[in-house]
Enzyme design. Structure first.
Site, PDB file in Angstrom:
ATOM      1  N   GLY B  50       0.702  -0.578  -0.147  1.00 37.07           N
ATOM      2  CA  GLY B  50      -0.013  -0.033  -0.522  1.00 37.07           C
ATOM      3  C   GLY B  50       0.305   1.154  -0.286  1.00 37.07           C
ATOM      4  O   GLY B  50       2.019   1.265   0.346  1.00 37.07           O
ATOM      5  N   CYS B  51       0.131   2.315  -0.491  1.00 38.10           N
ATOM      6  CA  CYS B  51       1.304   3.259  -0.287  1.00 38.10           C
ATOM      7  C   CYS B  51       1.981   4.256   1.440  1.00 38.10           C
ATOM      8  O   CYS B  51       2.436   4.406   1.444  1.00 38.10           O
ATOM      9  CB  CYS B  51       0.083   4.783  -1.224  1.00 38.10           C
ATOM     10  SG  CYS B  51       1.220   6.556  -1.510  1.00 38.10           S
TER      11      CYS B  51
END
Lengths: 412, 138
Positions: B50-51
């Site tokens: 994920g970011c």
């Protein structure tokens, strides 16, 4: 002058009253907006200008013979003129409307890039935003140029000796951020520009984090290109500025083709319009340009020296309070810094801290801030970043510190 | 207990919190307590990047029921994973593939599952459903 005295001289409450978004509660708590590095809130005059444009003056510009079109064209071009004066650009045609900082850098990397040859070198720095890395990488792939990177030290400052060694007659472009979004470092761009020019290189300054904090004079800087975004300087999203020296812009090929950028089109040969239209293909973001002009008008009314002093006091206060927290480490401790505080807390993930701050009404940014190489350099997954604008207050920092302490307690 | 009953049980548990911070206190506790993935399974092919935070997901089918274990480097993400696993573990693949996980929204955590949140959770739920779908079709 201490914080209270500056505040009186500066009248932060009067300024805050012009930013309606600051006056609201989130999750039942007063909003504390510390994500100004990502985007700024908008003063009422900007909101009103956009509202007025769409309510009254909406029309396509530059081509219409009718009343509204001339009105809209006038306002859009007035905005360009205002911005030109604000950054002290010699000519209004050197001030191009873009979609933002990213749009401006891509324009230069593509168009100026067309004039480069295999083996030519481009220098960026280790603290660049992805937007000032990737367009140059794309150019290097396209034209077989070489990308070189000025390293940074543990404080988050550029190593200028290393820069000297990277410079050579092969250097054609130095693209560098004025102020780091992740670390807050203010780079010595005057010195960088001078050194780059000494070897015949051109210089692009990424001003995405600058115009909101400091005065920018492109003639005094003598930079070749300067880019910034509207939304970070209290204007609307989707609009930005590219300043470029006329002789360079004239020599560069168009970036995008379409309406407005042509002089004459035939199937055999098309000739291009003059600056600035040559680089402004298609119907532009008219309301955005007008709104940005209003944001600059707002900035004109401020004493930027007082703004800088006030923001520095906010920064110093926040850093001093943060450093009282056990296990907290500041990321970015340059001697010259703007009002950005990036930090990590031992054993805690920035995402967890950011989520708990959010639920207490504090808006900060967590993650890599689109600067993954910076995070890799410090060997961290990301930071928590509080970035202050002149409308923030010491009381808000107190709320932030209190919320941060509670978050840390919950997570440990 | 059916999948729906498990969702309702969680909704009831969260009903006692009228403050966001209490709610998150509980999620953090879940994140700290729950047995997570076997370290040997924290491999790159099980990583969902994920970011903001990273998630590892391992799936298994045992006696026709889906078994999930997962982990994250962020404790709040971990707590929410714990809730998802509690609802989805030991269910038929078909039930999972078609499950409407409304409890996340009902307890006010929808933001964490939004595809734009980029904490890996939305992708994790998608992977859970895909692996269930795969188990149905085998």
């Amino acid at each position: 002058m201490n914080v209270q005295e500056t505040m009186a001289a500066f009248d932060v409450e009067q300024i805050r009253s012009q930013f309606p978004a600051l006056n609201q509660t989130v999750y039942g708590r007063q909003l504390v907006y510390f994500d100004n590095g990502a985007t700024s809130q908008k003063p009422q005059i900007v909101i009103d200008a956009i509202d007025h444009y769409y309510s009254k003056d909406n029309s396509n510009i530059h081509r219409g013979v009718h009343y509204l079109s001339q009105l809209a064209t006038q306002q859009y071009e007035d905005a360009r003129g205002r911005i030109q004066k604000y950054i002290n650009a010699p000519l209004s045609e050197e001030v191009l409307f873009t979609t933002g900082t990213t749009g401006g850098i891509n324009l230069v990397a593509f168009s100026f890039g067309e004039t480069l040859n295999e083996g030519d070198e481009i220098i960026i720095s280790a603290m660049e935003h992805h937007s000032n890395i990737v367009p140059w990488q794309l150019l290097c792939e396209r034209k077989k140029c070489v990308l070189k990177v000025i390293p940074i030290n543990q404080k988050g400052e550029l190593l200028l000796d290393a820069f000297d060694e990277l410079l050579s007659p092969r250097t054609k472009m130095v693209a560098i951020t004025h102020i780091s979004n992740a670390l807050g470092t203010i780079n010595p761009i005057e010195e960088i520009i001078e050194k780059a020019h000494a070897v015949g290189a051109k210089v692009l300054i990424d001003g995405a984090q600058s115009v909101q904090h400091t005065t920018v004079d492109v003639q005094a800087l003598n930079c070749d290109f300067y880019v910034f975004s509207g939304h970070k300087v209290f204007g609307p999203t989707g609009v930005g500025i590219l300043y470029g020296k006329k002789e360079l812009l004239d020599a560069m090929p168009p970036y995008q083709g379409g309406g407005d950028m042509i002089a004459k089109v035939t199937f055999e040969k098309t000739t291009y319009n003059e600056l600035p239209h040559k680089f402004e293909a298609g119907t532009p973001n008219i309301s955005g340009g007008i709104g940005l002009g209003k944001a600059i008008e707002f900035l004109e009314q401020l004493d930027m020296k007082a703004v800088q002093q006030y923001e520095t006091e906010l920064l110093n206060y926040a850093q001093a309070e943060l450093l009282k927290i056990a296990g907290l480490q500041l990321i970015g401790t340059a001697a010259h810094k703007t009002s950005v505080v990036s930090f990590i807390v031992d054993g805690l993930h920035p995402f967890d801290v950011g989520t708990l701050l959010d639920k207490q009404g504090i808006a900060v940014r967590t993650g890599h801030h689109c600067t993954q190489p910076v995070m890799d350099f410090f060997k961290i997954p990301g930071t928590i970043r509080a970035s202050f604008a002149f409308y923030n207050t010491k009381e808000e920092i107190d709320l932030f510190i209190k919320a941060l302490k509670r978050s840390i307690e919950m997570l440990r | 207990m059916t999948l729906e009953e498990k969702q309702n049980e969680i909704i009831d548990e969260f009903a006692v919190f009228d403050d966001w911070m209490d709610k998150y206190e509980y999620i953090i506790e879940l994140g700290k307590e729950l047995p997570m993935i076997d370290p040997s399974k924290k491999t790159d092919d099980r990583l969902i990047e994920g970011c903001q935070s990273r998630v590892w997901l391992a799936t298994d089918v045992k006696d026709g029921k889906m078994q999930f274990t997962a982990d994250s480097d962020a404790i709040i993400t971990k707590g929410i994973i714990g809730l998802l696993i509690r609802v989805l573990n030991n269910e038929d693949p078909k039930t999972i593939a078609t499950a409407d996980l409304h409890f996340i929204g009902d307890i006010g955590l929808q933001e964490h599952l939004s595809p734009t949140r980029a904490n890996g959770l939305a992708s994790m739920v998608q992977k859970m459903k895909l692996s269930a779908l795969k188990a149905v079709t085998v």
